[in-house]
Design an enzyme around this catalytic site. Structure first.
Site, short mmCIF file in Angstrom:
data_model
loop_
_atom_site.label_atom_id
_atom_site.label_comp_id
_atom_site.label_asym_id
_atom_site.label_seq_id
_atom_site.Cartn_x
_atom_site.Cartn_y
_atom_site.Cartn_z
N HIS A 1 15.58 -9.79 8.53
CA HIS A 1 14.74 -9.77 9.73
C HIS A 1 13.29 -9.57 9.27
O HIS A 1 13.03 -8.96 8.23
CB HIS A 1 15.18 -8.57 10.59
CG HIS A 1 14.55 -8.49 11.94
ND1 HIS A 1 13.30 -7.96 12.13
CD2 HIS A 1 15.01 -8.82 13.17
CE1 HIS A 1 13.01 -7.98 13.43
NE2 HIS A 1 14.04 -8.50 14.08
N GLN B 1 21.63 -3.89 12.75
CA GLN B 1 22.78 -4.59 13.35
C GLN B 1 24.11 -3.94 13.00
O GLN B 1 25.08 -4.08 13.74
CB GLN B 1 22.80 -6.06 12.88
CG GLN B 1 21.69 -6.89 13.46
CD GLN B 1 21.72 -6.94 14.98
OE1 GLN B 1 22.78 -6.87 15.60
NE2 GLN B 1 20.56 -7.02 15.60
N CYS C 1 13.67 -13.64 14.92
CA CYS C 1 12.80 -12.86 14.01
C CYS C 1 13.33 -12.90 12.59
O CYS C 1 13.29 -11.90 11.85
CB CYS C 1 12.67 -11.41 14.47
SG CYS C 1 11.90 -11.25 16.07
N ASP D 1 18.59 -1.92 5.89
CA ASP D 1 18.23 -2.15 7.30
C ASP D 1 19.55 -2.21 8.08
O ASP D 1 20.26 -3.21 8.04
CB ASP D 1 17.44 -3.46 7.39
CG ASP D 1 17.25 -3.93 8.83
OD1 ASP D 1 17.77 -3.28 9.76
OD2 ASP D 1 16.58 -4.95 9.01
N LYS E 1 19.92 -0.56 19.79
CA LYS E 1 20.99 -1.47 19.34
C LYS E 1 22.34 -0.77 19.39
O LYS E 1 23.36 -1.36 19.09
CB LYS E 1 20.73 -1.91 17.89
CG LYS E 1 19.35 -2.44 17.62
CD LYS E 1 19.26 -3.92 17.77
CE LYS E 1 17.94 -4.41 17.19
NZ LYS E 1 17.61 -5.74 17.64
N1 PMP Z 1 16.37 -5.50 11.50
C1 PMP Z 1 17.35 -6.20 12.10
C2 PMP Z 1 18.49 -6.72 11.29
C3 PMP Z 1 17.29 -6.40 13.48
O1 PMP Z 1 18.25 -7.09 14.10
C4 PMP Z 1 16.21 -5.87 14.21
C5 PMP Z 1 16.10 -6.08 15.71
N2 PMP Z 1 16.32 -7.40 16.11
C6 PMP Z 1 15.24 -5.14 13.54
C7 PMP Z 1 15.35 -4.98 12.18
C8 PMP Z 1 14.06 -4.54 14.25
O2 PMP Z 1 14.49 -3.56 15.12
P1 PMP Z 1 13.44 -2.88 16.16
O3 PMP Z 1 12.77 -4.03 16.85
O4 PMP Z 1 14.32 -2.08 17.05
O5 PMP Z 1 12.51 -2.07 15.34
#
Ligand code: PMP
Length: 439
Positions: free
Chosen positions: A156, A236, A397, A233, A259
């Site tokens: 991401h 997910q 993203c 990270d 999430k």
């Molecule tokens: N890493 C991953 C794998 C994600 O799916 C996301 C959210 N789509 C994020 C980071 C970022 O999370 P946040 O927008 O809640 O900071």
């Protein structure tokens, strides 16, 4: 000056508001085989009762943001209506109770991750802020010209851009491990890229765009054999896997409340205490100091050293309620339900003419990403929306992984503990509609 009897950051005396709603007996949520009954789980999520465009809502976008159960909504409301005050500051009752509830929420997170100590649990705004914290604090202190940070092609943007910025400041280089056609990290290439210049590995636990589950424990072992710390990270993975930071042996683990059926604006950075202790603060202000003079300041202990300013107190309490809710449902049962839905959805999607699944790793969870021949993913998403089916379409993203596949976008259906087989029926019916429109 006399010493006060209590310290502002003394441990909480009584866990007040964080977990005071007695959860319903878990048995009501189980079928005769002991599996989760998603129809019963749904009833806990008020938003799932609404309609969209005159159709019952079918929510298949939990990977972007999961919905919140009543237990979370009520915990947040109860805190606001009975307990709210600023934390760590007041000697009055509300402030003491709010502090106790906030710190009890931290301990709930610690237990959920099986961290050794609450000193290792830092509240942030979310995954993005957690990774930025490490990139700025650890990266600022440790990265030097010529060093490398190793990520993968499926990250991401939140696990790419902060490292680009940290590398640019230090004159270091960001390196990305390639993927196999199925969307797994190429293990041989990863091992090769992990070289003498690598200072940090930063990897997703689960890819948000493909659903790939990375073999994180093995990757950590490989990095540690070279003395390289690993940030995971977990945005997910957290809602789908039992995450045990001691078993993974990772050095940092980041996730977001929204999430995992909690509120937005709250997240967590787990950090190994020895690393956090050596890291400089990243934001300055109230709460992260022990003393301040114009000439210099001394910093607070962990974890508060990294929590400048008034934190998201109600968010932390809501997050703890979400974790308690999942424990009540049973984390293994929730994971098994997610696996079952993904298997059913995958098998059914494969029967749709012109549909290509993007990401076919042997180990996946939570997410089915696909394209439909000749139809733009945004058109698919828009027509599904008219049918009441909420999916995500776009680059998620994760533009580098889209580029890797030569795609601008995919459609992504993602599954939560409240999704049913009937939701998948609705998705498939919606896709028939899309194909009719474009026939
Ligand atoms: N890493 C991953 C794998 C994600 O799916 C996301 C959210 N789509 C994020 C980071 C970022 O999370 P946040 O927008 O809640 O900071």
């Amino acid at each position: 000056m006399n010493r006060p009897l209590t310290q502002p950051h003394a441990p909480p005396q009584a866990p007040a508001q964080a977990r005071d709603s007695a959860p319903p007996a878990a048995s009501a949520y189980l079928d005769a085989q002991g599996r989760l009954r998603p129809e019963r789980v749904r009833a806990d999520f008020p938003i799932l009762g609404r309609e969209v465009h005159g159709r019952p809502l079918v929510y298949l976008d939990s990977a972007a943001s999961a919905q919140q159960p009543r237990a979370v909504l009520e915990a947040v409301e109860r805190y606001a209506t009975t307990t709210h005050a600023n934390v760590h500051r007041g000697v009055h009752a509300l402030s003491q109770e709010a502090t106790a509830a906030f710190e009890a929420a931290r301990d709930t997170v610690r237990r959920y991750l099986n961290a050794r100590s609450t000193r290792e649990i830092i509240f942030t705004r979310g995954t993005t802020e957690a990774i930025n914290l490490v990139a700025q604090s650890w990266g600022g202190a440790q990265l030097q010209a010529g060093d490398e940070v190793l990520v993968t092609h499926l990250e991401h943007h939140a696990n790419i851009v902060p490292w680009q910025m940290a590398c640019a400041r230090a004159g270091a280089r960001l390196v990305a491990a390639p993927l196999t056609p199925a969307g797994e990290v190429d293990a041989g290439a990863f091992a090769q890229l992990l070289g003498p210049r690598t200072r940090l590995v930063a990897i997703a636990h689960v890819s948000n765009a493909l659903g790939t589950v990375l073999p994180v424990a093995g990757m950590v072992a490989l990095a540690h054999a070279r003395g390289v710390p690993v940030l995971v990270d977990g945005a997910q993975a957290i809602a789908h896997q039992r995450v045990d930071v001691q078993r993974l042996d990772c050095d940092f683990y980041a996730f977001s409340g929204h999430k995992i059926y909690g509120p937005t604006g709250i997240g967590v950075l787990y950090g190994r205490e020895s690393l956090l202790a050596a890291m400089p603060p990243w934001q300055g202000g109230g709460d992260m100091i022990l003393s301040v003079a114009i000439e210099r300041s001394t910093y607070n202990e962990l974890p508060w050293k990294f929590e400048a300013g008034t934190p998201n107190i109600s968010g932390a309490i809501g997050l703890a309620a979400a974790l308690d809710y999942l424990e009540m449902l049973g984390r293994e049962r929730v994971a098994a339900h997610g696996q079952e839905l993904l298997a059913v959805a995958t098998a059914r999607l494969r029967t749709v003419p012109g549909l290509t699944l993007v990401g076919t790793a042997a180990s996946k969870c939570g997410v089915a990403s696909f394209t439909l021949a000749g139809i733009h993913p945004h058109d698919v998403g828009t027509i599904l929306d008219r049918e009441g089916v909420a999916v995500r379409s776009g680059h998620h993203c994760a533009m580098p992984v889209m580029t890797w596949y030569g795609l601008a976008a995919t459609v992504r259906a993602s599954f939560g503990c409240y999704n049913t087989r009937a939701d998948i029926d609705q998705l498939l019916a919606g896709l028939d509609k899309v194909r009719e429109v474009f026939a």
